[in-house]
Design a protein around this motif. Structure first.
Motif, PDB file in Angstrom:
ATOM      1  N   ILE A   1       0.963  -1.257  -0.085  1.00 31.86           N
ATOM      2  CA  ILE A   1       0.016  -0.085  -0.085  1.00 31.86           C
ATOM      3  C   ILE A   1       0.727   1.362  -0.063  1.00 31.86           C
ATOM      4  O   ILE A   1       0.655   2.225  -0.915  1.00 31.86           O
ATOM      5  CB  ILE A   1      -0.797  -0.042   1.126  1.00 31.86           C
ATOM      6  CG1 ILE A   1      -1.655  -1.177   0.982  1.00 31.86           C
ATOM      7  CG2 ILE A   1      -1.647   1.087   1.273  1.00 31.86           C
ATOM      8  CD1 ILE A   1      -2.812  -1.306   2.383  1.00 31.86           C
ATOM      9  N   ARG A   2       1.997   1.321   0.790  1.00 35.11           N
ATOM     10  CA  ARG A   2       2.827   2.419   0.778  1.00 35.11           C
ATOM     11  C   ARG A   2       3.482   2.635  -0.542  1.00 35.11           C
ATOM     12  O   ARG A   2       3.725   3.817  -0.977  1.00 35.11           O
ATOM     13  CB  ARG A   2       3.769   2.064   2.164  1.00 35.11           C
ATOM     14  CG  ARG A   2       3.297   2.327   3.497  1.00 35.11           C
ATOM     15  CD  ARG A   2       4.452   2.510   4.329  1.00 35.11           C
ATOM     16  NE  ARG A   2       5.017   1.436   4.673  1.00 35.11           N
ATOM     17  CZ  ARG A   2       4.790   0.234   5.473  1.00 35.11           C
ATOM     18  NH1 ARG A   2       3.822   0.563   6.286  1.00 35.11           N
ATOM     19  NH2 ARG A   2       5.638  -0.855   5.562  1.00 35.11           N
ATOM     20  N   ALA A   3       3.955   1.589  -1.020  1.00 32.21           N
ATOM     21  CA  ALA A   3       4.737   1.671  -2.372  1.00 32.21           C
ATOM     22  C   ALA A   3       3.462   2.257  -3.309  1.00 32.21           C
ATOM     23  O   ALA A   3       3.973   2.921  -4.237  1.00 32.21           O
ATOM     24  CB  ALA A   3       5.166   0.277  -2.658  1.00 32.21           C
ATOM     25  N   LEU A   4       2.423   1.727  -3.441  1.00 30.79           N
ATOM     26  CA  LEU A   4       1.290   2.305  -4.286  1.00 30.79           C
ATOM     27  C   LEU A   4       1.065   3.731  -4.156  1.00 30.79           C
ATOM     28  O   LEU A   4       1.030   4.453  -5.297  1.00 30.79           O
ATOM     29  CB  LEU A   4       0.078   1.437  -3.952  1.00 30.79           C
ATOM     30  CG  LEU A   4      -1.097   1.686  -5.072  1.00 30.79           C
ATOM     31  CD1 LEU A   4      -0.816   1.486  -6.546  1.00 30.79           C
ATOM     32  CD2 LEU A   4      -2.319   1.173  -4.540  1.00 30.79           C
ATOM     33  N   LEU A   5       1.067   4.320  -2.803  1.00 30.25           N
ATOM     34  CA  LEU A   5       0.927   5.554  -2.661  1.00 30.25           C
ATOM     35  C   LEU A   5       1.934   6.517  -3.272  1.00 30.25           C
ATOM     36  O   LEU A   5       1.832   7.605  -3.648  1.00 30.25           O
ATOM     37  CB  LEU A   5       0.391   5.630  -1.080  1.00 30.25           C
ATOM     38  CG  LEU A   5      -0.631   5.221  -0.494  1.00 30.25           C
ATOM     39  CD1 LEU A   5      -0.813   5.309   0.883  1.00 30.25           C
ATOM     40  CD2 LEU A   5      -1.953   5.830  -1.237  1.00 30.25           C
TER      41      LEU A   5
ATOM     42  N   ALA B   1       1.938   9.426  -6.062  1.00 32.72           N
ATOM     43  CA  ALA B   1       2.512  10.797  -5.682  1.00 32.72           C
ATOM     44  C   ALA B   1       3.544  11.237  -6.728  1.00 32.72           C
ATOM     45  O   ALA B   1       3.672  12.122  -7.366  1.00 32.72           O
ATOM     46  CB  ALA B   1       3.127  10.801  -4.257  1.00 32.72           C
ATOM     47  N   MET B   2       4.433  10.262  -7.189  1.00 35.11           N
ATOM     48  CA  MET B   2       5.392  10.418  -7.946  1.00 35.11           C
ATOM     49  C   MET B   2       4.977  10.562  -9.360  1.00 35.11           C
ATOM     50  O   MET B   2       5.567  11.642  -9.941  1.00 35.11           O
ATOM     51  CB  MET B   2       6.524   9.033  -8.185  1.00 35.11           C
ATOM     52  CG  MET B   2       7.615   9.374  -8.557  1.00 35.11           C
ATOM     53  SD  MET B   2       8.732   7.783  -9.022  1.00 35.11           S
ATOM     54  CE  MET B   2       8.738   7.375  -7.253  1.00 35.11           C
ATOM     55  N   HIS B   3       3.945  10.140 -10.027  1.00 34.19           N
ATOM     56  CA  HIS B   3       3.490  10.077 -11.368  1.00 34.19           C
ATOM     57  C   HIS B   3       2.562  11.011 -11.311  1.00 34.19           C
ATOM     58  O   HIS B   3       1.744  11.011 -12.409  1.00 34.19           O
ATOM     59  CB  HIS B   3       3.486   8.873 -11.894  1.00 34.19           C
ATOM     60  CG  HIS B   3       4.585   8.001 -12.008  1.00 34.19           C
ATOM     61  ND1 HIS B   3       5.669   8.411 -13.009  1.00 34.19           N
ATOM     62  CD2 HIS B   3       4.993   6.951 -11.177  1.00 34.19           C
ATOM     63  CE1 HIS B   3       6.668   7.348 -12.777  1.00 34.19           C
ATOM     64  NE2 HIS B   3       6.395   6.630 -11.857  1.00 34.19           N
ATOM     65  N   ASP B   4       2.049  11.678 -10.211  1.00 41.69           N
ATOM     66  CA  ASP B   4       0.624  12.251 -10.440  1.00 41.69           C
ATOM     67  C   ASP B   4      -0.570  11.536 -10.797  1.00 41.69           C
ATOM     68  O   ASP B   4      -1.313  12.102 -11.567  1.00 41.69           O
ATOM     69  CB  ASP B   4       0.943  13.621 -11.011  1.00 41.69           C
ATOM     70  CG  ASP B   4      -0.048  14.779 -10.635  1.00 41.69           C
ATOM     71  OD1 ASP B   4      -0.620  15.629 -11.688  1.00 41.69           O
ATOM     72  OD2 ASP B   4      -1.017  14.672  -9.739  1.00 41.69           O
ATOM     73  N   LEU B   5      -0.781  10.322 -10.512  1.00 39.28           N
ATOM     74  CA  LEU B   5      -1.825   9.518 -10.939  1.00 39.28           C
ATOM     75  C   LEU B   5      -3.037   9.705  -9.999  1.00 39.28           C
ATOM     76  O   LEU B   5      -3.143  10.527  -9.131  1.00 39.28           O
ATOM     77  CB  LEU B   5      -1.295   8.037 -10.814  1.00 39.28           C
ATOM     78  CG  LEU B   5      -0.005   7.567 -11.416  1.00 39.28           C
ATOM     79  CD1 LEU B   5       0.157   6.222 -11.277  1.00 39.28           C
ATOM     80  CD2 LEU B   5      -0.194   7.886 -13.002  1.00 39.28           C
TER      81      LEU B   5
ATOM     82  N   SER C   1      -0.599   3.788 -21.031  1.00 39.91           N
ATOM     83  CA  SER C   1      -0.985   4.050 -19.769  1.00 39.91           C
ATOM     84  C   SER C   1      -1.287   2.726 -19.219  1.00 39.91           C
ATOM     85  O   SER C   1      -1.274   1.558 -19.419  1.00 39.91           O
ATOM     86  CB  SER C   1      -2.393   4.686 -19.934  1.00 39.91           C
ATOM     87  OG  SER C   1      -3.124   3.933 -20.388  1.00 39.91           O
ATOM     88  N   PHE C   2      -1.285   2.775 -17.837  1.00 43.85           N
ATOM     89  CA  PHE C   2      -1.474   1.530 -16.917  1.00 43.85           C
ATOM     90  C   PHE C   2      -2.351   1.755 -15.782  1.00 43.85           C
ATOM     91  O   PHE C   2      -2.778   2.998 -15.286  1.00 43.85           O
ATOM     92  CB  PHE C   2      -0.102   1.249 -16.624  1.00 43.85           C
ATOM     93  CG  PHE C   2       0.731   2.091 -15.587  1.00 43.85           C
ATOM     94  CD1 PHE C   2       1.375   3.243 -16.131  1.00 43.85           C
ATOM     95  CD2 PHE C   2       0.640   1.910 -14.333  1.00 43.85           C
ATOM     96  CE1 PHE C   2       2.042   4.039 -15.173  1.00 43.85           C
ATOM     97  CE2 PHE C   2       1.417   2.902 -13.458  1.00 43.85           C
ATOM     98  CZ  PHE C   2       2.094   3.588 -14.016  1.00 43.85           C
TER      99      PHE C   2
END
Length: 621
Positions: A522-526, A530-534, A619-620
């Motif tokens: 979950i932390r990696a997903l968040l 944040a990194m890619h502004d998804l 996209s993904f």
């Protein structure tokens, strides 16, 4: 509206004969609004903003949660019936008697028409049921401050928010006006009397002549006696163990505490607010007709001016105070109305968010939340109780710790099977309690909703029990689910749970292992978001376990209260993985996994609960 924002309807039609105002959904639709209804709540949205909410009531109508703005403050209005108007004023006036409300209505002092006979009020029974009656004494006083009655009530048993355990009252015999002081200990009586005496004599230009009290040590100390002697105040004391001789003060205390009990019952507030309630009760008594002064009000006799009821609100009703915390921040904060601040043109509010009392004039009130048969029946005031008690008291909850013999996959089943042990003082522990308690209608509705969901998902088939097969029992588990304060209301949830602990390994189930998502995932997903502004979205699957297909034949007894007529000896052959079964988590995971993979999602080799999908355009998800 419910969120404190004022909105105006256009193109409305006036039909005087209608007893209720109606809002046309088709008209809203034509103006670009959309609406959805779920679990008895209708929500009307414009874009992503919910602008209106209504709750389903009688005749399949939704009652709007709103207020009507009438100047500096707003008063709740839903085209009230005569019964509702009577209840509104009855509660605004601190559960005043029917005769008192009628008298004020005759004088034209209460806004609106329609004061009628007051129906049964349970809170008045809780607060006012009597056992003995005091005899009535007569004092031929000619003016204010000639004769003062005083008494000390307490200890309260529950200290007030400010630590008070006692209430000291002074009653002027001529006007019957009452003043109340809240003391931490009996020894504070003398200093309170001295302060009140100086204040009241300076205000009136008169002096106290007679003082009647009991002969308690707090009233008969040397310093108390010296003061009265030096000021020329005549003392009238009662005989020991004869409170009836101080009847005016004793009856006044009884009246105040009756109102306190009524209001606390009505508002569902913790008892530590008793001093605020008592202070409001005294304020309302001074504005209420009294038989002792020919149905005039104490404030009217004391000051010569008629009482003003335009600013009265129901104690503890939701109150939205105006704030200005920034251009994009909410313009109001939800509070609880705690009465009237003496000497200040504003309302006294309790703010659960910062646990402080605030004084504000710019307030929107939602009094409909406190009237039993209107749109927010029983839910909002209980929501207020939850919010206030959550802020004031440190809630202690027992953690679910299953015996070591339970495997990790059994946690859900175990938790559901012991759910009735948690908050046992708040929820029914079985079907019989649910249908016999005061909230029986709400619990029955919750059970019917659960049964509709079970039938919709085709959870079971009714069959005759084959020979050699055993039956798994089931039970109802009840829970009150708190919503987001000010957005969602308290919900009553009923869950039908199979008693999975009676299942036998190899017969009723085999594998029970089900993966659980890792916190690191979950932390990696968040971090990736944040990194890619998804865009990040979250959703909840209702009755998730009912989507899992069972691979074993499991027979369960029919739910209590919903046994099919003429098929009483039939049992439920489960088709779906009902809550409480040992294999339910695994079956739900298998169903979810097959769905995701069928839609071209790949499962991560590092975490079985993480899926990803790459699209042809780069996209993904």
């Amino acid at each position: 509206m419910f969120d404190g924002v004022v909105r105006t309807l256009s193109d409305v039609r006036h039909v005087p004969e209608l007893k209720r105002n109606l809002i046309s959904l088709s008209t809203l639709d034509s103006k670009g609004y959309r609406y959805t209804a779920e679990s008895g709540v209708l929500k009307i949205s414009k874009g992503s903003l919910v602008v209106m909410k209504g709750q389903r009531k009688i005749a399949k109508l939704y009652v709007l949660q709103s207020s009507t703005v009438t100047g500096d403050a707003a008063v709740a209005s839903s085209s009230l019936s005569d019964d509702d108007i009577t209840k509104l004023w009855h509660m605004r006036l601190g559960h005043m008697s029917e005769n008192g409300v009628t008298e004020l209505s005759k004088r034209g002092l209460l806004d609106g028409q329609g004061i009628c006979k007051l129906n049964f009020c349970e809170h008045c029974v809780f607060g006012k049921q009597k056992r003995v009656q005091f005899t009535r004494g007569i004092h031929n006083t000619k003016g204010t401050l000639e004769y003062i009655h005083s008494d000390l009530w307490g200890p309260s048993g529950v200290p007030s928010r400010g630590g008070a355990n006692y209430m000291l009252t002074f009653i002027d015999d001529f006007s019957r006006k009452v003043w109340a002081f809240f003391l931490k200990q009996k020894s504070d009586v003398f200093s309170a009397f001295k302060s009140w005496k100086i204040m009241i004599e300076k205000q009136t230009g008169k002096q106290i002549k007679y003082l009647r009290t009991d002969n308690g040590l707090e009233f008969c100390s040397d310093e108390f006696n010296r003061l009265c002697k030096s000021e020329g105040i005549m003392r009238h004391l009662t005989v020991r163990h004869t409170p009836q001789q101080n009847g005016v003060a004793e009856r006044m205390n009884r009246t105040i505490i009756e109102k306190v009990r009524c209001i606390l019952s009505n508002a569902n507030l913790p008892k530590l607010f008793w001093a605020e309630v008592a202070s409001t009760a005294c304020f309302l008594i001074n504005q209420s007709p009294s038989v002792a002064i020919e149905k005039k009000t104490p404030q009217e006799v004391w000051s010569g001016n008629p009482a003003n009821y335009s600013d009265l609100k129901i104690f503890a009703c939701p109150a939205y105070a105006h704030v200005d915390n920034g251009k994009l921040e909410p313009r109001s904060i939800k509070c609880v109305f705690l009465g009237y601040k003496t000497g200040v043109k504003g309302y006294k509010l309790w703010c659960p968010e910062n646990r402080k009392v605030v004084i504000s004039r710019d307030v929107v009130f939602d009094e409909t939340a406190m009237i039993p048969n209107l749109s927010l029946k029983d839910s909002s005031n209980k929501e207020n109780q939850k919010q206030v008690e959550h802020q004031i008291n440190t809630e202690t909850r027992r953690e679910i710790k299953p015996p070591k013999k339970y495997a990790e996959a059994d946690l859900v089943a175990y938790a559901l099977n012991v759910a009735e042990d948690i908050d046992a003082n708040q929820e029914p522990s079985n079907y019989s309690e649910a249908v016999s308690c005061e909230d029986s209608e709400k619990w029955m509705f919750a059970m019917q909703e659960e049964m509709e969901s079970l039938h919709k998902n085709r959870t079971w088939d009714l069959v005759k029990l084959p020979k050699g097969k055993k039956v798994v029992r089931c039970k109802w588990v009840f829970k009150k689910k708190e919503g987001t304060p000010g957005v969602e209301e308290l919900r009553y949830k009923a869950r039908l749970v199979a008693k999975g602990y009676s299942q036998i390994l190899g017969l009723d189930f085999t594998d029970v292992f089900s993966p659980v998502v890792k916190h690191s995932s979950i932390r990696a997903l968040l971090g990736i978001v944040a990194m890619h502004d998804l865009e990040l979205e979250q959703l909840d699957v209702k009755t998730a376990f009912l989507h899992g297909e069972l691979e074993e034949d499991i027979y369960m007894q029919q739910p209590e209260g919903f046994i099919v007529s003429e098929k009483e000896d039939y049992v439920c052959l489960l088709r779906k993985s009902l809550y409480g079964l040992k294999q339910s988590p695994r079956q739900w995971y298998k169903r979810f996994d097959s769905f995701m993979t069928s839609h071209d999602f790949k499962r991560s080799s590092l975490d079985s609960c993480v899926y990803f999908k790459k699209n042809s355009n780069g996209s993904f998800v």
